[in-house]
Design an enzyme around this catalytic site. Structure first.
Site, PDB file in Angstrom:
ATOM      1  N   SER A 144       0.758  -1.256  -0.125  1.00 37.79           N
ATOM      2  CA  SER A 144       0.061  -0.055  -0.089  1.00 37.79           C
ATOM      3  C   SER A 144       0.767   1.245   0.065  1.00 37.79           C
ATOM      4  CB  SER A 144      -0.894  -0.005   1.188  1.00 37.79           C
ATOM      5  OG  SER A 144      -1.586   1.232   1.274  1.00 37.79           O
ATOM      6  N   TYR A 157      -1.412   0.006  10.224  1.00 39.13           N
ATOM      7  CA  TYR A 157      -1.466  -0.697   8.907  1.00 39.13           C
ATOM      8  C   TYR A 157      -0.570  -0.099   7.975  1.00 39.13           C
ATOM      9  CZ  TYR A 157      -3.621  -0.950   4.252  1.00 39.13           C
ATOM     10  OH  TYR A 157      -3.893  -1.645   3.026  1.00 39.13           O
TER      11      TYR A 157
HETATM   12  N1  LIG Z   1      -8.890  -0.855  -0.584  1.00 38.74           N
HETATM   13  C1  LIG Z   1      -7.931   0.120  -0.427  1.00 38.74           C
HETATM   14  O1  LIG Z   1      -8.136   1.243  -0.552  1.00 38.74           O
HETATM   15  C2  LIG Z   1      -6.543  -0.535  -0.562  1.00 38.74           C
HETATM   16  C3  LIG Z   1      -5.569   0.374  -0.880  1.00 38.74           C
HETATM   17  C4  LIG Z   1      -4.146   0.017  -0.486  1.00 38.74           C
HETATM   18  C5  LIG Z   1      -3.973  -1.473  -0.726  1.00 38.74           C
HETATM   19  N2  LIG Z   1      -4.732  -2.153  -0.393  1.00 38.74           N
HETATM   20  C6  LIG Z   1      -4.616  -3.518   0.015  1.00 38.74           C
HETATM   21  O2  LIG Z   1      -5.328  -4.453  -1.139  1.00 38.74           O
HETATM   22  C7  LIG Z   1      -5.271  -5.771  -0.970  1.00 38.74           C
HETATM   23  C8  LIG Z   1      -6.749  -6.177  -1.090  1.00 38.74           C
HETATM   24  O3  LIG Z   1      -7.696  -5.677  -0.345  1.00 38.74           O
HETATM   25  P1  LIG Z   1      -9.013  -5.123  -0.874  1.00 38.74           P
HETATM   26  O4  LIG Z   1      -8.991  -3.722  -1.012  1.00 38.74           O
HETATM   27  O5  LIG Z   1      -9.361  -5.747  -2.049  1.00 38.74           O
HETATM   28  O6  LIG Z   1     -10.036  -5.215   0.353  1.00 38.74           O
HETATM   29  P2  LIG Z   1     -10.938  -6.658   0.620  1.00 38.74           P
HETATM   30  O7  LIG Z   1     -11.918  -6.765  -0.425  1.00 38.74           O
HETATM   31  O8  LIG Z   1     -11.555  -6.292   2.157  1.00 38.74           O
HETATM   32  O9  LIG Z   1     -10.034  -7.892   0.897  1.00 38.74           O
HETATM   33  C9  LIG Z   1      -9.264  -8.245   1.881  1.00 38.74           C
HETATM   34  C10 LIG Z   1      -9.193  -9.571   1.832  1.00 38.74           C
HETATM   35  O10 LIG Z   1      -8.290 -10.209   2.880  1.00 38.74           O
HETATM   36  C11 LIG Z   1      -8.896 -11.399   3.220  1.00 38.74           C
HETATM   37  N3  LIG Z   1      -8.631 -11.808   4.461  1.00 38.74           N
HETATM   38  C12 LIG Z   1      -8.538 -11.004   5.753  1.00 38.74           C
HETATM   39  N4  LIG Z   1      -8.057 -11.893   6.884  1.00 38.74           N
HETATM   40  C13 LIG Z   1      -7.741 -12.942   6.191  1.00 38.74           C
HETATM   41  C14 LIG Z   1      -7.289 -14.208   6.996  1.00 38.74           C
HETATM   42  N5  LIG Z   1      -7.442 -14.397   8.266  1.00 38.74           N
HETATM   43  N6  LIG Z   1      -7.033 -15.281   6.034  1.00 38.74           N
HETATM   44  C15 LIG Z   1      -7.310 -15.253   4.722  1.00 38.74           C
HETATM   45  N7  LIG Z   1      -7.717 -14.021   3.869  1.00 38.74           N
HETATM   46  C16 LIG Z   1      -8.091 -12.952   4.913  1.00 38.74           C
HETATM   47  C17 LIG Z   1     -10.439 -11.446   3.309  1.00 38.74           C
HETATM   48  O11 LIG Z   1     -11.136 -12.585   3.388  1.00 38.74           O
HETATM   49  P3  LIG Z   1     -12.643 -12.577   3.485  1.00 38.74           P
HETATM   50  O12 LIG Z   1     -13.217 -12.334   2.097  1.00 38.74           O
HETATM   51  O13 LIG Z   1     -12.956 -13.928   3.781  1.00 38.74           O
HETATM   52  O14 LIG Z   1     -13.106 -11.437   4.461  1.00 38.74           O
HETATM   53  C18 LIG Z   1     -10.680 -10.192   2.156  1.00 38.74           C
HETATM   54  O15 LIG Z   1     -11.006 -11.207   1.031  1.00 38.74           O
HETATM   55  C19 LIG Z   1      -4.977  -5.783   0.878  1.00 38.74           C
HETATM   56  O16 LIG Z   1      -3.878  -6.189   0.926  1.00 38.74           O
HETATM   57  C20 LIG Z   1      -5.373  -4.434   1.106  1.00 38.74           C
HETATM   58  O17 LIG Z   1      -4.239  -4.061   2.346  1.00 38.74           O
HETATM   59  C21 LIG Z   1      -6.218  -1.928  -0.231  1.00 38.74           C
END
Ligand SMILES: NC(=O)c1ccc[n+]([C@@H]2O[C@H](COP(=O)([O-])OP(=O)(O)OC[C@H]3O[C@@H](n4cnc5c(N)ncnc54)[C@H](OP(=O)(O)O)[C@@H]3O)[C@@H](O)[C@H]2O)c1
Length: 252
Positions: A144, A157
């Protein structure tokens, strides 16, 4: 542009960004192994992706809690046993912790670090050895922009993503000679379940589809670190340049 991997494992495959990336890869005929923690959500995801693949590519699913660090080496071993032709991984799981709670509770802080940094680093340790022995492979990890500088509002974070970025930087140098590619992916603000409840209007917010296109493109390219969308690279450059005595006074 290289030819790209033919079979990819996605950890945290139920992430909104990862789902969009998976759909693009399937349309290209890339076989997928998707790992999510919840068996019911896994079934729904594999059903949906298999339907979309329309016979062009295979989709296999594995349910695993990626916060269970002790189980991760065995998870990778069984995954490799079942899919010896795996050529790449995308590590996508993560969580946006409640910063105020992490400030009150060391346990909450450690839990956030476990999922945002230690889980990926544990997986990467076994995956790196495996790919290094085979002298090939692509490792992509979603970090991120928050990992580029500690901010008062989300430094727990940010610390997790920053630790991950440093780990990947070292790993990239180590694996370079063996032909294994390590790709650090740094999205900015993305409209996904992780950011639900925030005011997500505005120029800086990106759709997950756009970020996913950038991720897939990066797997076929040569860059080591990608900011998604691209404009976060100059923004973060500017933010990193602000002197600390001034930065600590800002309401960023
Ligand atoms: N959204 C943003 O603004 C943003 C910005 C920068 C970076 N990111 C990064 O992008 C990546 C994807 O996030 P996203 O934005 O697509 O959000 P998201 O849809 O909420 O995805 C997060 C995922 O992590 C999984 N997860 C959480 N705890 C877990 C565990 N113990 N074991 C296995 N899986 C687990 C969740 O699984 P469940 O489906 O089962 O809940 C979910 O599918 C993350 O690394 C996040 O930090 C996001």
């Amino acid at each position: 542009m290289n030819e790209g991997p033919r079979r990819i494992a996605i950890f945290g495959a139920n992430s909104r960004i990862a789902i969009e990336a998976a759909r693009i890869w399937l349309a290209k005929g890339v076989h997928l192994v998707v790992v999510t923690r919840n068996p019911e959500r896994l079934r729904r995801l594999t059903d949906d992706l298999t339907l979309r693949a329309a016979g062009l590519a295979e989709v296999h699913g594995i349910a695993a809690d990626l916060a269970d660090l002790d189980g991760l080496p065995a998870l990778w071993e069984s995954l490799r046993e079942r899919h010896p032709d795996l050529e790449a991984v995308l590590i996508a799981h993560g969580t946006l912790p409640d910063q105020a709670r992490c400030q009150r509770s060391p346990e909450a802080m450690l839990q956030a670090l476990r999922l945002n940094a230690l889980s990926a680093m544990t997986l990467l340790t076994v995956i790196a050895n495996d790919f290094e022995a085979r002298q090939r492979g692509v490792i992509g990890v979603i970090g991120s922009v928050a990992g580029d500088r500690g901010r008062k509002g989300n430094y727990v974070y940010g610390a997790g993503k920053g630790m991950l970025a440093l780990f990947l930087q070292g790993l990239r140098s180590r694996l370079h000679a063996s032909g294994v590619r390590v790709l650090t992916i740094k999205p900015g603000f993305v409209v996904t379940p992780m950011t639900e409840g925030r005011d997500r209007d505005g120029l800086f917010w990106a759709r997950p589809e756009r970020v996913a296109r950038g991720i897939v493109r990066a797997f076929y390219g040569r860059r080591d670190v990608v900011y998604l969308p691209w404009f976060w690279r100059p923004i973060l450059w500017g933010i990193r340049m602000i002197p600390e005595p001034l930065f600590k006074r800002l309401r960023l």
